[in-house]
Design a protein around this motif. Structure first.
Motif, PDB file in Angstrom:
ATOM      1  N   SER A 243      20.957  36.873 -17.708  1.00 44.55           N
ATOM      2  CA  SER A 243      19.695  36.131 -17.815  1.00 44.55           C
ATOM      3  C   SER A 243      19.669  35.258 -19.064  1.00 44.55           C
ATOM      4  N   VAL A 244      20.155  35.794 -20.182  1.00 37.95           N
ATOM      5  CA  VAL A 244      20.191  35.008 -21.420  1.00 37.95           C
ATOM      6  C   VAL A 244      21.147  33.824 -21.260  1.00 37.95           C
ATOM      7  N   ALA A 245      22.320  34.076 -20.693  1.00 42.21           N
ATOM      8  CA  ALA A 245      23.285  32.986 -20.486  1.00 42.21           C
ATOM      9  C   ALA A 245      22.726  31.948 -19.518  1.00 42.21           C
ATOM     10  N   GLY A 246      22.126  32.395 -18.436  1.00 40.71           N
ATOM     11  CA  GLY A 246      21.530  31.465 -17.471  1.00 40.71           C
ATOM     12  C   GLY A 246      20.401  30.659 -18.091  1.00 40.71           C
ATOM     13  N   GLY A 247      19.588  31.316 -18.912  1.00 39.98           N
ATOM     14  CA  GLY A 247      18.511  30.605 -19.600  1.00 39.98           C
ATOM     15  C   GLY A 247      19.042  29.558 -20.558  1.00 39.98           C
ATOM     16  N   ALA A 248      20.123  29.882 -21.247  1.00 36.08           N
ATOM     17  CA  ALA A 248      20.719  28.915 -22.173  1.00 36.08           C
ATOM     18  C   ALA A 248      21.261  27.707 -21.418  1.00 36.08           C
ATOM     19  N   VAL A 249      21.932  27.967 -20.298  1.00 40.82           N
ATOM     20  CA  VAL A 249      22.464  26.862 -19.491  1.00 40.82           C
ATOM     21  C   VAL A 249      21.319  26.013 -18.946  1.00 40.82           C
ATOM     22  N   TYR A 250      20.257  26.662 -18.466  1.00 43.64           N
ATOM     23  CA  TYR A 250      19.112  25.921 -17.957  1.00 43.64           C
ATOM     24  C   TYR A 250      18.470  25.076 -19.055  1.00 43.64           C
ATOM     25  N   LEU A 251      18.322  25.644 -20.256  1.00 40.69           N
ATOM     26  CA  LEU A 251      17.721  24.904 -21.360  1.00 40.69           C
ATOM     27  C   LEU A 251      18.557  23.682 -21.716  1.00 40.69           C
ATOM     28  N   VAL A 252      19.861  23.848 -21.780  1.00 39.06           N
ATOM     29  CA  VAL A 252      20.743  22.720 -22.099  1.00 39.06           C
ATOM     30  C   VAL A 252      20.623  21.648 -21.014  1.00 39.06           C
ATOM     31  N   TYR A 253      20.592  22.058 -19.751  1.00 35.01           N
ATOM     32  CA  TYR A 253      20.475  21.099 -18.652  1.00 35.01           C
ATOM     33  C   TYR A 253      19.102  20.437 -18.654  1.00 35.01           C
ATOM     34  N   ASP A 254      18.046  21.233 -18.866  1.00 35.46           N
ATOM     35  CA  ASP A 254      16.686  20.706 -18.824  1.00 35.46           C
ATOM     36  C   ASP A 254      16.433  19.716 -19.949  1.00 35.46           C
ATOM     37  N   GLN A 255      16.963  19.983 -21.139  1.00 36.03           N
ATOM     38  CA  GLN A 255      16.777  19.092 -22.285  1.00 36.03           C
ATOM     39  C   GLN A 255      17.784  17.945 -22.293  1.00 36.03           C
TER      40      GLN A 255
ATOM     41  N   LEU B 203      20.962  17.937 -23.023  1.00 40.23           N
ATOM     42  CA  LEU B 203      21.724  17.954 -24.270  1.00 40.23           C
ATOM     43  C   LEU B 203      23.168  17.536 -24.075  1.00 40.23           C
ATOM     44  N   LEU B 204      23.667  17.577 -22.856  1.00 33.87           N
ATOM     45  CA  LEU B 204      25.035  17.155 -22.599  1.00 33.87           C
ATOM     46  C   LEU B 204      25.108  15.710 -22.128  1.00 33.87           C
ATOM     47  N   GLY B 205      23.986  15.029 -22.141  1.00 35.75           N
ATOM     48  CA  GLY B 205      23.943  13.640 -21.723  1.00 35.75           C
ATOM     49  C   GLY B 205      24.148  12.707 -22.903  1.00 35.75           C
ATOM     50  N   PRO B 206      23.387  11.630 -22.932  1.00 40.64           N
ATOM     51  CA  PRO B 206      23.509  10.658 -24.027  1.00 40.64           C
ATOM     52  C   PRO B 206      23.190  11.298 -25.380  1.00 40.64           C
ATOM     53  N   SER B 207      23.844  10.802 -26.411  1.00 42.52           N
ATOM     54  CA  SER B 207      23.663  11.401 -27.734  1.00 42.52           C
ATOM     55  C   SER B 207      22.256  11.173 -28.279  1.00 42.52           C
ATOM     56  N   ASP B 208      21.535  10.184 -27.784  1.00 39.79           N
ATOM     57  CA  ASP B 208      20.177   9.943 -28.260  1.00 39.79           C
ATOM     58  C   ASP B 208      19.266  11.125 -27.938  1.00 39.79           C
ATOM     59  N   LYS B 209      19.404  11.669 -26.731  1.00 41.97           N
ATOM     60  CA  LYS B 209      18.569  12.803 -26.337  1.00 41.97           C
ATOM     61  C   LYS B 209      18.955  14.055 -27.111  1.00 41.97           C
ATOM     62  N   SER B 210      20.246  14.233 -27.348  1.00 41.54           N
ATOM     63  CA  SER B 210      20.700  15.384 -28.137  1.00 41.54           C
ATOM     64  C   SER B 210      20.174  15.286 -29.559  1.00 41.54           C
TER      65      SER B 210
END
Length: 119
Positions: A16-28, A30-37
């Motif tokens: 659950s913690v790992a899934g939540g972390a992956v969801y948070l990274v995807y939702d925010q 963070l792996l997209g353009p550097s401006d959003k990160s």
């Protein structure tokens, strides 16, 4: 029986913690353009220190312990940090992309060396 249930609970909590972390990274994004990160990092820089202070005050009230004041987090110059990060990622990806070719070349050279000196 209890050991199996405990093991299953640990697995589910970690998943659950790992899934939540992956969801948070995807939702925010963070792996997209550097401006959003960069925006997410600035937001965290603004939110985390007050939250840590409030949490430490809560723990002090509940336990009666006194915690020393935490030092201020260091300031990061984002443009230089971003350029360094991106150049590091580019270098690593370039090395990974040529790794199979280089491995084949080096193994071929090594095989030729062994064949030449075993004659």
């Amino acid at each position: 029986m209890v050991a199996r249930v405990w093991s299953l609970m640990r697995f589910l909590i970690k998943g659950s913690v790992a899934g939540g972390a992956v969801y948070l990274v995807y939702d925010q994004e963070l792996l997209g353009p550097s401006d959003k990160s960069e925006a997410a990092l600035r937001k965290a820089e603004e939110v985390v220190p007050p939250a840590m202070y409030q949490f430490s005050q809560y723990v002090c009230q509940q336990t009666g312990l006194e915690m020393p004041q935490l030092p201020a987090p260091p300031k990061i110059n984002f443009p230089n940090f971003r350029d360094s990060w991106n150049s590091g990622i580019i270098s690593v990806m370039a090395a990974l992309s040529v790794a199979p070719t280089k491995a084949r070349e080096y193994s071929k050279e090594g095989w030729e060396y062994v064949k030449e000196y075993t004659k």
